[in-house]
Design an enzyme around this catalytic site. Structure first.
Site, PDB file in Angstrom:
ATOM      1  N   SER A 158       0.853  -1.193   0.000  1.00 12.96           N
ATOM      2  CA  SER A 158       0.000   0.000   0.000  1.00 12.96           C
ATOM      3  C   SER A 158       0.885   1.237   0.000  1.00 12.96           C
ATOM      4  O   SER A 158       1.975   1.236   0.586  1.00 12.96           O
ATOM      5  CB  SER A 158      -0.877   0.023   1.253  1.00 12.96           C
ATOM      6  OG  SER A 158      -1.535   1.280   1.355  1.00 12.96           O
ATOM      7  N   TYR A 217      -1.668  -0.287  10.197  1.00 10.45           N
ATOM      8  CA  TYR A 217      -1.856  -0.824   8.842  1.00 10.45           C
ATOM      9  C   TYR A 217      -0.663  -0.452   7.956  1.00 10.45           C
ATOM     10  O   TYR A 217      -0.113  -1.300   7.239  1.00 10.45           O
ATOM     11  CB  TYR A 217      -3.156  -0.277   8.257  1.00 10.45           C
ATOM     12  CG  TYR A 217      -3.348  -0.536   6.779  1.00 10.45           C
ATOM     13  CD1 TYR A 217      -3.808  -1.777   6.325  1.00 10.45           C
ATOM     14  CD2 TYR A 217      -3.077   0.447   5.828  1.00 10.45           C
ATOM     15  CE1 TYR A 217      -3.985  -2.016   4.968  1.00 10.45           C
ATOM     16  CE2 TYR A 217      -3.256   0.218   4.474  1.00 10.45           C
ATOM     17  CZ  TYR A 217      -3.710  -1.018   4.043  1.00 10.45           C
ATOM     18  OH  TYR A 217      -3.882  -1.249   2.700  1.00 10.45           O
TER      19      TYR A 217
HETATM   20  P1  NAP Z   1     -11.702  -5.403   0.380  1.00 11.29           P
HETATM   21  O1  NAP Z   1     -12.525  -4.802  -0.710  1.00 11.29           O
HETATM   22  O2  NAP Z   1     -12.002  -5.080   1.817  1.00 11.29           O
HETATM   23  O3  NAP Z   1     -11.718  -6.992   0.209  1.00 11.29           O
HETATM   24  C1  NAP Z   1     -11.007  -7.753   1.132  1.00 11.29           C
HETATM   25  C2  NAP Z   1     -10.899  -9.172   0.625  1.00 11.29           C
HETATM   26  O4  NAP Z   1     -10.038  -9.876   1.528  1.00 11.29           O
HETATM   27  C3  NAP Z   1     -12.224  -9.890   0.621  1.00 11.29           C
HETATM   28  O5  NAP Z   1     -12.210 -10.805  -0.441  1.00 11.29           O
HETATM   29  C4  NAP Z   1     -12.223 -10.598   1.978  1.00 11.29           C
HETATM   30  O6  NAP Z   1     -12.997 -11.792   1.991  1.00 11.29           O
HETATM   31  C5  NAP Z   1     -10.756 -10.945   2.106  1.00 11.29           C
HETATM   32  N1  NAP Z   1     -10.297 -11.125   3.477  1.00 11.29           N
HETATM   33  C6  NAP Z   1     -10.360 -10.243   4.512  1.00 11.29           C
HETATM   34  N2  NAP Z   1      -9.832 -10.789   5.621  1.00 11.29           N
HETATM   35  C7  NAP Z   1      -9.444 -12.049   5.286  1.00 11.29           C
HETATM   36  C8  NAP Z   1      -8.867 -13.117   5.983  1.00 11.29           C
HETATM   37  N3  NAP Z   1      -8.573 -13.024   7.289  1.00 11.29           N
HETATM   38  N4  NAP Z   1      -8.616 -14.272   5.328  1.00 11.29           N
HETATM   39  C9  NAP Z   1      -8.918 -14.389   4.005  1.00 11.29           C
HETATM   40  N5  NAP Z   1      -9.481 -13.409   3.285  1.00 11.29           N
HETATM   41  C10 NAP Z   1      -9.746 -12.253   3.915  1.00 11.29           C
HETATM   42  O7  NAP Z   1     -10.140  -5.066   0.193  1.00 11.29           O
HETATM   43  P2  NAP Z   1      -9.369  -4.384  -1.057  1.00 11.29           P
HETATM   44  O8  NAP Z   1      -9.548  -2.901  -0.940  1.00 11.29           O
HETATM   45  O9  NAP Z   1      -9.692  -5.064  -2.321  1.00 11.29           O
HETATM   46  O10 NAP Z   1      -7.851  -4.676  -0.627  1.00 11.29           O
HETATM   47  C11 NAP Z   1      -7.122  -5.762  -1.148  1.00 11.29           C
HETATM   48  C12 NAP Z   1      -5.659  -5.561  -0.772  1.00 11.29           C
HETATM   49  O11 NAP Z   1      -5.194  -4.323  -1.312  1.00 11.29           O
HETATM   50  C13 NAP Z   1      -5.425  -5.478   0.745  1.00 11.29           C
HETATM   51  O12 NAP Z   1      -4.217  -6.135   1.067  1.00 11.29           O
HETATM   52  C14 NAP Z   1      -5.309  -3.983   0.987  1.00 11.29           C
HETATM   53  O13 NAP Z   1      -4.552  -3.700   2.137  1.00 11.29           O
HETATM   54  C15 NAP Z   1      -4.625  -3.532  -0.289  1.00 11.29           C
HETATM   55  N6  NAP Z   1      -4.828  -2.106  -0.574  1.00 11.29           N
HETATM   56  C16 NAP Z   1      -6.078  -1.589  -0.763  1.00 11.29           C
HETATM   57  C17 NAP Z   1      -6.220  -0.223  -0.997  1.00 11.29           C
HETATM   58  C18 NAP Z   1      -7.572   0.422  -1.199  1.00 11.29           C
HETATM   59  O14 NAP Z   1      -7.647   1.665  -1.151  1.00 11.29           O
HETATM   60  N7  NAP Z   1      -8.632  -0.328  -1.437  1.00 11.29           N
HETATM   61  C19 NAP Z   1      -5.084   0.606  -1.035  1.00 11.29           C
HETATM   62  C20 NAP Z   1      -3.836   0.036  -0.842  1.00 11.29           C
HETATM   63  C21 NAP Z   1      -3.707  -1.317  -0.601  1.00 11.29           C
HETATM   64  P3  NAP Z   1     -14.615 -11.792   2.279  1.00 11.29           P
HETATM   65  O15 NAP Z   1     -15.253 -11.291   1.013  1.00 11.29           O
HETATM   66  O16 NAP Z   1     -14.931 -13.210   2.591  1.00 11.29           O
HETATM   67  O17 NAP Z   1     -14.832 -10.846   3.441  1.00 11.29           O
END
Ligand code: NAP
Length: 251
Positions: A146, A160
């Site tokens: 991130s 985080y």
């Molecule tokens: P999201 O929309 O909240 O989706 C999270 C995903 O992770 C869902 O599929 C969820 O499964 C799964 N998950 C959560 N906890 C878990 C666990 N303990 N074991 C297995 N699966 C789990 O997240 P996102 O925004 O797509 O983020 C994906 C990655 O990108 C993360 O590592 C995040 O830190 C990184 N990131 C995101 C952003 C942003 O702005 N969105 C920015 C920088 C980095 P369920 O559907 O079953 O809940």
């Protein structure tokens, strides 16, 4: 080279960036294992979309905060597809907005268990299957970092940000550790991306609130992040390992 027959496992593949990686991966010809932890319906929707497009996929439940779940998840991929070529350490969490002087042990341990320890244990299982040292045929790993790792997320979630700093360091170290064993390890470092992660941190308006402060005056999309992940997994990135690719719109 075509990605036909190759197998891709994505943690947190049910929603957001992970779901976009699963869909784009299937379009590139991978057979896809879609991991989720609680939202089975979302995972099954991704699987159904992939199958409707003529691809192969299945959903596999598993909490990356639990070692037994991780081992079982990789075992399920072995049984379903018999190989693993590409792995994406995508599952990750944020917590509610807080200052460091407000954080308790339970919050910090959960953050590090899921975002850091989980990513390490998943990488361990992937390396055991891909490394030529273990009889594998090589492969590629992409970790989701991130922009917070560079920015620190003060007043919001320094915990985080630090967990993603650990992902950056793990990416560099693991890449060098397995570079002679046929495995490339890279990270994609998104800026603010439109997904449900912001609502899960009790800030559903975070994208709307911050977009005018962003260089491109907008957040990124899951597809924009996923295409960078697919590039790093592909043979087009065959000389790239240990890289941390910012997909943050200039932030
Ligand atoms: P999201 O929309 O909240 O989706 C999270 C995903 O992770 C869902 O599929 C969820 O499964 C799964 N998950 C959560 N906890 C878990 C666990 N303990 N074991 C297995 N699966 C789990 O997240 P996102 O925004 O797509 O983020 C994906 C990655 O990108 C993360 O590592 C995040 O830190 C990184 N990131 C995101 C952003 C942003 O702005 N969105 C920015 C920088 C980095 P369920 O559907 O079953 O809940």
């Amino acid at each position: 080279m075509s990605e036909a027959q190759k197998v891709l496992l994505v943690t947190g593949g049910s929603r957001g960036i992970g779901a976009a990686v699963c869909r784009l991966g299937a379009q590139a010809g991978y057979r896809v294992a879609v991991n989720y932890v609680s939202n089975q319906a979302a995972a099954e929707t991704v699987v159904a979309d992939i199958k409707a497009g003529g691809g192969e996929a299945f959903a596999v439940r598993g909490d990356v905060g639990r070692e037994t779940d991780i081992v079982a998840m990789f075992g399920a991929v072995d049984r379903a597809f018999g190989r693993l070529d590409a792995f994406v350490n995508n599952a990750g969490i944020v917590d509610v907005k807080a200052r460091v002087d407000e954080m308790d042990v339970a919050r910090l341990e959960r953050m590090m268990r899921i975002n850091v320890t989980g990513s390490f244990l998943c990488a361990r299982e992937a390396v055991k299957r891909m490394s030529t040292r273990h009889g594998g045929r090589g492969g590629a790993i992409v970790n989701l970092s991130s922009a917070a790792a560079r920015l620190g997320a003060p007043g919001e979630y320094v915990d985080y940000a630090a967990s993603k700093g650990a992902i950056d360091t793990m990416t560099i170290g693991l890449a060098r550790e397995v570079v002679s064993e046929g495995i490339r390890v890279n990270a994609v470092s998104p800026g603010i991306t439109e997904t449900e992660i912001h609502a899960s941190g009790c800030q559903p308006d975070r994208v709307a609130r911050m977009q005018d402060l962003l260089p491109m005056k907008r957040a990124g999309t899951s597809d924009e992040v996923a295409s960078a992940v697919l590039y790093l997994l592909s043979d087009a990135a065959s000389y790239i390992t240990g890289a941390i690719l910012n997909v943050s719109g200039g932030r």
